[in-house]
Scaffold this motif. Structure first.
Motif, mmCIF file in Angstrom:
data_model
loop_
_atom_site.group_PDB
_atom_site.id
_atom_site.type_symbol
_atom_site.label_atom_id
_atom_site.label_comp_id
_atom_site.label_asym_id
_atom_site.label_seq_id
_atom_site.Cartn_x
_atom_site.Cartn_y
_atom_site.Cartn_z
ATOM 1 N N LYS A 103 0.849 6.212 0.338
ATOM 2 C CA LYS A 103 1.778 6.900 -0.561
ATOM 3 C C LYS A 103 3.113 7.122 0.133
ATOM 4 O O LYS A 103 3.145 7.251 1.351
ATOM 5 C CB LYS A 103 1.176 8.229 -1.002
ATOM 6 C CG LYS A 103 -0.032 8.009 -1.883
ATOM 7 C CD LYS A 103 -0.511 9.290 -2.489
ATOM 8 C CE LYS A 103 -1.666 8.973 -3.431
ATOM 9 N NZ LYS A 103 -2.076 10.079 -4.223
ATOM 10 N N PRO A 104 4.190 7.167 -0.680
ATOM 11 C CA PRO A 104 4.194 6.961 -2.123
ATOM 12 C C PRO A 104 3.991 5.489 -2.481
ATOM 13 O O PRO A 104 4.426 4.602 -1.763
ATOM 14 C CB PRO A 104 5.576 7.451 -2.552
ATOM 15 C CG PRO A 104 6.434 7.279 -1.353
ATOM 16 C CD PRO A 104 5.537 7.478 -0.172
ATOM 17 N N GLU A 136 3.684 0.582 -1.046
ATOM 18 C CA GLU A 136 2.394 0.747 -1.717
ATOM 19 C C GLU A 136 1.254 0.085 -0.933
ATOM 20 O O GLU A 136 0.100 0.458 -1.084
ATOM 21 C CB GLU A 136 2.455 0.214 -3.152
ATOM 22 C CG GLU A 136 2.705 -1.265 -3.286
ATOM 23 C CD GLU A 136 4.173 -1.673 -3.256
ATOM 24 O OE1 GLU A 136 4.462 -2.852 -3.574
ATOM 25 O OE2 GLU A 136 5.040 -0.838 -2.917
#
Length: 194
Positions: A131-132, A127
């Motif tokens: 992404k993801p 993070e």
């Protein structure tokens, strides 16, 4: 081959992890699960395997189809989805940049004895790099090892595991594993690592 309309097309080159272990996959059919633009499908057909390339994106599948490649459009996360592949079917299964935890038992059981799993996806901490970023799509520390260890019906032997930061092809936190279904003897030369 660049696929302009596909969201899977961030990378066109095969993963270094998959490239490292793909030559160890025994002869036979290989499943490229959530294949995206087909970068690993192309690598594996180049090694002489017949491929089943599965993805939910029909555009990606049209560009992935080719000689020794069968494509199948499936939404692996659909509420009514039932795993369509037989147990002990594949000589190898490759999964990259995709995580849907309920599929793990099915993936393991679809490996034939001596079959190889090559799995690489994003992990907790990604993070910070983009992404993801949703925790549902990020593996917890050591989670791939826990899934392999928890599998009761298939004995999987881990050949390699990594959990950490990657600089290339873009900064990311990943986990990756290479494991073999060890219910039968495998020729030692098949497992020789360079």
């Amino acid at each position: 081959m660049q696929i302009p309309s596909s969201p899977h097309n961030l990378l066109d080159q095969p993963s270094a992890w998959v490239t490292r272990f793909a030559p160890l996959i025994p002869d036979g059919d290989v499943l490229d699960l959530a294949c995206g633009g087909g970068r690993h499908t192309r690598l594996l057909t180049g090694l002489g395997h017949a491929l089943l390339a599965v993805d939910r994106d029909p555009v990606a599948l049209r560009h992935t189809a080719g000689l020794n490649v069968t494509t199948q459009q499936l939404d692996l996360e659909d509420a009514g989805f039932a795993w369509p592949f037989a147990e002990e079917r594949f000589a190898g299964i490759v999964v990259t940049n995709y995580l849907h935890r309920p599929l793990f038992p099915h993936i393991f059981r679809s490996l034939r004895p001596g079959g190889m799993l090559i799995y690489e996806t994003f992990a907790q901490g990604n993070e910070h790099f983009g992404k993801p970023s949703n925790p549902s799509f990020l593996l917890q520390p050591g989670e791939l090892l826990k899934f392999v260890a928890a599998e009761q019906r298939c004995a999987l032997r881990v050949l390699a595991f990594e959990d950490g930061y990657l600089e290339n092809p873009r900064p990311a936190m990943v986990q990756r594993i290479c494991a073999i279904r060890a219910e039968s003897a495998v020729a030692p030369e098949r497992l020789r690592l360079n």
